[in-house]
Design a protein around this motif. Sequence first.
Motif, PDB file in Angstrom:
ATOM      1  N   UNK A  61      35.262  45.895  32.741  1.00 58.69           N
ATOM      2  CA  UNK A  61      34.020  45.896  31.969  1.00 58.69           C
ATOM      3  C   UNK A  61      34.300  45.978  30.475  1.00 58.69           C
ATOM      4  N   UNK A  62      35.262  46.832  30.085  1.00 62.30           N
ATOM      5  CA  UNK A  62      35.628  46.968  28.665  1.00 62.30           C
ATOM      6  C   UNK A  62      36.156  45.648  28.119  1.00 62.30           C
ATOM      7  N   UNK A  63      37.101  45.049  28.862  1.00 65.27           N
ATOM      8  CA  UNK A  63      37.690  43.792  28.397  1.00 65.27           C
ATOM      9  C   UNK A  63      36.699  42.639  28.440  1.00 65.27           C
ATOM     10  N   UNK A  64      35.851  42.613  29.463  1.00 61.63           N
ATOM     11  CA  UNK A  64      34.870  41.541  29.569  1.00 61.63           C
ATOM     12  C   UNK A  64      33.849  41.603  28.444  1.00 61.63           C
ATOM     13  N   UNK A  65      33.361  42.807  28.150  1.00 67.24           N
ATOM     14  CA  UNK A  65      32.395  42.959  27.060  1.00 67.24           C
ATOM     15  C   UNK A  65      33.062  42.620  25.725  1.00 67.24           C
ATOM     16  N   UNK A  66      34.287  43.090  25.551  1.00 65.50           N
ATOM     17  CA  UNK A  66      35.016  42.785  24.314  1.00 65.50           C
ATOM     18  C   UNK A  66      35.229  41.300  24.138  1.00 65.50           C
ATOM     19  N   UNK A  67      35.569  40.593  25.231  1.00 62.20           N
ATOM     20  CA  UNK A  67      35.787  39.145  25.157  1.00 62.20           C
ATOM     21  C   UNK A  67      34.493  38.430  24.783  1.00 62.20           C
ATOM     22  N   UNK A  68      33.390  38.880  25.358  1.00 61.90           N
ATOM     23  CA  UNK A  68      32.091  38.268  25.050  1.00 61.90           C
ATOM     24  C   UNK A  68      31.733  38.456  23.577  1.00 61.90           C
ATOM     25  N   UNK A  69      31.870  39.686  23.081  1.00 59.16           N
ATOM     26  CA  UNK A  69      31.515  39.977  21.687  1.00 59.16           C
ATOM     27  C   UNK A  69      32.392  39.192  20.720  1.00 59.16           C
ATOM     28  N   UNK A  70      33.703  39.206  20.945  1.00 56.59           N
ATOM     29  CA  UNK A  70      34.605  38.514  20.016  1.00 56.59           C
ATOM     30  C   UNK A  70      34.425  36.999  20.091  1.00 56.59           C
ATOM     31  N   UNK A  71      34.059  36.475  21.287  1.00 57.69           N
ATOM     32  CA  UNK A  71      33.786  35.039  21.403  1.00 57.69           C
ATOM     33  C   UNK A  71      32.554  34.664  20.587  1.00 57.69           C
ATOM     34  N   UNK A  72      31.520  35.495  20.646  1.00 54.23           N
ATOM     35  CA  UNK A  72      30.322  35.248  19.837  1.00 54.23           C
ATOM     36  C   UNK A  72      30.691  35.252  18.356  1.00 54.23           C
ATOM     37  N   UNK A  73      31.565  36.186  17.967  1.00 56.92           N
ATOM     38  CA  UNK A  73      31.981  36.260  16.561  1.00 56.92           C
ATOM     39  C   UNK A  73      32.765  35.012  16.156  1.00 56.92           C
ATOM     40  N   UNK A  74      33.587  34.479  17.067  1.00 56.60           N
ATOM     41  CA  UNK A  74      34.308  33.227  16.782  1.00 56.60           C
ATOM     42  C   UNK A  74      33.322  32.116  16.463  1.00 56.60           C
ATOM     43  N   UNK A  75      32.261  32.007  17.260  1.00 59.04           N
ATOM     44  CA  UNK A  75      31.246  30.974  17.029  1.00 59.04           C
ATOM     45  C   UNK A  75      30.559  31.192  15.683  1.00 59.04           C
ATOM     46  N   UNK A  76      30.226  32.457  15.407  1.00 56.25           N
ATOM     47  CA  UNK A  76      29.549  32.777  14.148  1.00 56.25           C
ATOM     48  C   UNK A  76      30.442  32.433  12.957  1.00 56.25           C
ATOM     49  N   UNK A  77      31.734  32.812  13.050  1.00 57.89           N
ATOM     50  CA  UNK A  77      32.674  32.523  11.956  1.00 57.89           C
ATOM     51  C   UNK A  77      32.816  31.019  11.760  1.00 57.89           C
ATOM     52  N   UNK A  78      32.928  30.297  12.883  1.00 55.36           N
ATOM     53  CA  UNK A  78      33.092  28.847  12.793  1.00 55.36           C
ATOM     54  C   UNK A  78      31.901  28.195  12.088  1.00 55.36           C
ATOM     55  N   UNK A 125      42.461  42.241  35.667  1.00 51.43           N
ATOM     56  CA  UNK A 125      41.866  43.320  36.468  1.00 51.43           C
ATOM     57  C   UNK A 125      41.131  42.749  37.675  1.00 51.43           C
ATOM     58  N   UNK A 126      40.455  41.612  37.496  1.00 54.33           N
ATOM     59  CA  UNK A 126      39.745  40.994  38.624  1.00 54.33           C
ATOM     60  C   UNK A 126      40.730  40.584  39.728  1.00 54.33           C
ATOM     61  N   UNK A 127      41.887  40.093  39.319  1.00 54.99           N
ATOM     62  CA  UNK A 127      42.871  39.588  40.291  1.00 54.99           C
ATOM     63  C   UNK A 127      43.669  40.709  40.941  1.00 54.99           C
ATOM     64  N   UNK A 128      44.185  41.632  40.108  1.00 54.05           N
ATOM     65  CA  UNK A 128      45.104  42.661  40.617  1.00 54.05           C
ATOM     66  C   UNK A 128      44.431  43.986  40.951  1.00 54.05           C
ATOM     67  N   UNK A 129      43.247  44.199  40.404  1.00 56.80           N
ATOM     68  CA  UNK A 129      42.509  45.441  40.577  1.00 56.80           C
ATOM     69  C   UNK A 129      43.343  46.645  40.133  1.00 56.80           C
ATOM     70  N   UNK A 130      43.452  47.696  40.955  1.00 55.47           N
ATOM     71  CA  UNK A 130      44.191  48.891  40.528  1.00 55.47           C
ATOM     72  C   UNK A 130      43.237  50.028  40.202  1.00 55.47           C
ATOM     73  N   UNK A 131      43.779  51.127  39.676  1.00 49.42           N
ATOM     74  CA  UNK A 131      42.978  52.311  39.370  1.00 49.42           C
ATOM     75  C   UNK A 131      41.943  52.007  38.284  1.00 49.42           C
ATOM     76  N   UNK A 132      40.710  52.410  38.546  1.00 43.49           N
ATOM     77  CA  UNK A 132      39.608  52.265  37.577  1.00 43.49           C
ATOM     78  C   UNK A 132      39.477  50.838  37.043  1.00 43.49           C
ATOM     79  N   UNK A 133      39.762  49.866  37.893  1.00 46.19           N
ATOM     80  CA  UNK A 133      39.795  48.490  37.422  1.00 46.19           C
ATOM     81  C   UNK A 133      38.408  47.975  37.006  1.00 46.19           C
ATOM     82  N   UNK A 134      37.354  48.507  37.613  1.00 45.71           N
ATOM     83  CA  UNK A 134      36.010  48.055  37.266  1.00 45.71           C
ATOM     84  C   UNK A 134      35.672  48.437  35.825  1.00 45.71           C
ATOM     85  N   UNK A 135      35.988  49.681  35.446  1.00 46.98           N
ATOM     86  CA  UNK A 135      35.728  50.146  34.078  1.00 46.98           C
ATOM     87  C   UNK A 135      36.566  49.345  33.088  1.00 46.98           C
ATOM     88  N   UNK A 136      37.843  49.158  33.432  1.00 49.98           N
ATOM     89  CA  UNK A 136      38.740  48.423  32.538  1.00 49.98           C
ATOM     90  C   UNK A 136      38.292  46.972  32.377  1.00 49.98           C
TER      91      UNK A 136
END
Length: 622
Positions: free
Chosen positions: A407-424, A394-405
């Motif tokens: 934000x969703x993926x960025x927040x999801x990546x952050x949360x799941x990355x934290x969970x990876x660390x916790x699981x490890x 989304x950062x590279x190609x943008x497109x319709x509502x790319x900021x919202x999209x």
Amino acid sequence: MNKGLKRLLIGRPLKNEEIQGEKFGVLWGLPILSSDAISSVAYAGQEILLVLLPIAGFLAFKYMAYISLAIIVLLGILTLSYRQTIDCYPNGGGAYVVAKENIGLIAGVTAGSSLCISYILTVAVSIASGVQQIVSAFPVLKPYTSYLCVLVIILMTLGNLRGIKESAKLFSLPTYFFIFSILLMLVVGVIKIFAGYKPEPLVLDESSFQPVTLFLILSAFTNGCAALTGVEAVSNSVPNFKAPSTKNAKAVLALLSTLVLIVFGGTSIIVNYYPINPEKGAMLVQIAQMIFGRNIFFYTITVLSFAILVLAANTAYFGFPNLISVMAREGYVPRQLSMRGDRLSFSNGIISLSAIAALLILIFNANVTRLIGLYAIGVFISFTLSQAGMFFRWIKNKGDNWVVKAAINGFGAFVTFVIVIVIAITKFTMGAWIVVIVIPVMIFLMLKVKTHYMALHKQLKISPEELKDVSIPRDVYTNRVIVPIASINRASIRALRYARTISDNVVAFNVSIDEEQGKKVREKYNMLDTDIPLIVKYSPFRRVVEPLLMFIESAEYDYQKGDIITVILPQFVVKRWWNNALHNHTRAIIERQLIRHKHIVICTMPLQMKDDDRVLKSHKYK
């Protein structure tokens, strides 16, 4: 496999054109691809309680509700993320394709490796947990748990080798029955609560209770995150949906999330009113016994819990072969994994998945808790890379509502990355260290496979300009033929006759382990009406190939550079498959060693044998 038996177990072969009939819509796609996530209620909640109950006592049930709520919120984030993945990557591949295209090669291969591990463990964990449901109801079967798991894997393999359409028919209805039965159990359970029903009090050993720590909560949370497995399977399997494939895939993903919300959330709440001890058996089985008693509904839920957990493995049987076929087409795993079998399923991928999962079950003795320690980290690594890849897209190609999209993926990546660390951290000593080691090893091997295919392509490729300069004259090579013979028989004579049709320069070659044997071969050979010379070499160390190569390179043979040596290997073909075990396969050994020499061409001259009984009936022996 015997052809008749194969047809009976797998069915008739399907033509390429019949692939459209093997695709599914929402009705069949939902149970096939959602069974993994839906089935998690049978063990994810139980695994949370296994961590909390011995320490927190009855507070464990309250904490479980909060942890389940956090998991459901995370499920919502992943659902939104994978809806976007389905729209952007309708050809399948999921996290592997997303990460490779938007982050880089290593990220893509890492995601692919993680997904492969998670699919393999989906089969192992689901089937081990499913068998556990049966063992809980029938303890007499406990010593045979691992063997029952392997038997179920074999049956699942056969079902999936029959093709997508056939496996959908076999495995979908139990999923719907399970959903209905759990909803019925929840409704009846709530009615009994309002009617004033109080289950038998749960007795706990209060001497072991301790203050609840953050580490304990995180450990329980990582156990419960097993409920999120299977969400990515829909994005990996988009090509298996009927047109419009993306629309149908998104509909299945939405229904999947809704069902997990109701079923997983509902059981996490109702267990507060029907407290269970996870060490005494499967959670659903215990709740069903308190709500229904030991009647037909109890046994129905027990059987269906087993069925849904087994069918959860079926999600992996769709996701893994599709993912691995994409990776195979791009050259990161063996190309054979991209080939469809007789029933248009990726049969090599299915068989590989079953073999590795069965091995894991035997190694870990079908212990669900130990397997889950390996399970979640691979899933969340792929979640993180998938969402990070979509964020960069989304950062590279943008497109319709790319900021919202984004934000969703960025927040999801952050949360799941934290969970990876916790699981490890929380699961490191429980087996997560194995995955931490295995993933880099898999990445290294996949890159080596890619390197091999690239080098092979470079060596074999010939440009259109080079093709114009290529000519194939008839006399470009001098063909010299050698026929290795162990004895004078019908197979060796047939090979000599064929040798005469392709060259005038033919030599028969025999390697004898003692001089007496060589003498007998020569005496019998001299009875033939042929001018083909026989060369006999004595091999005191019982080697066959070395004397042949020494002869080719010797002055006696007069081999000239540029000559092509054709080695014709006589072979008799037995009628029954088991007869092969009775012969030493010297031909295969010779072929394996000669094929390394580029100036030697290997030719097999077969002679088909008749059935033993038929031959003996036509001869009279005294």
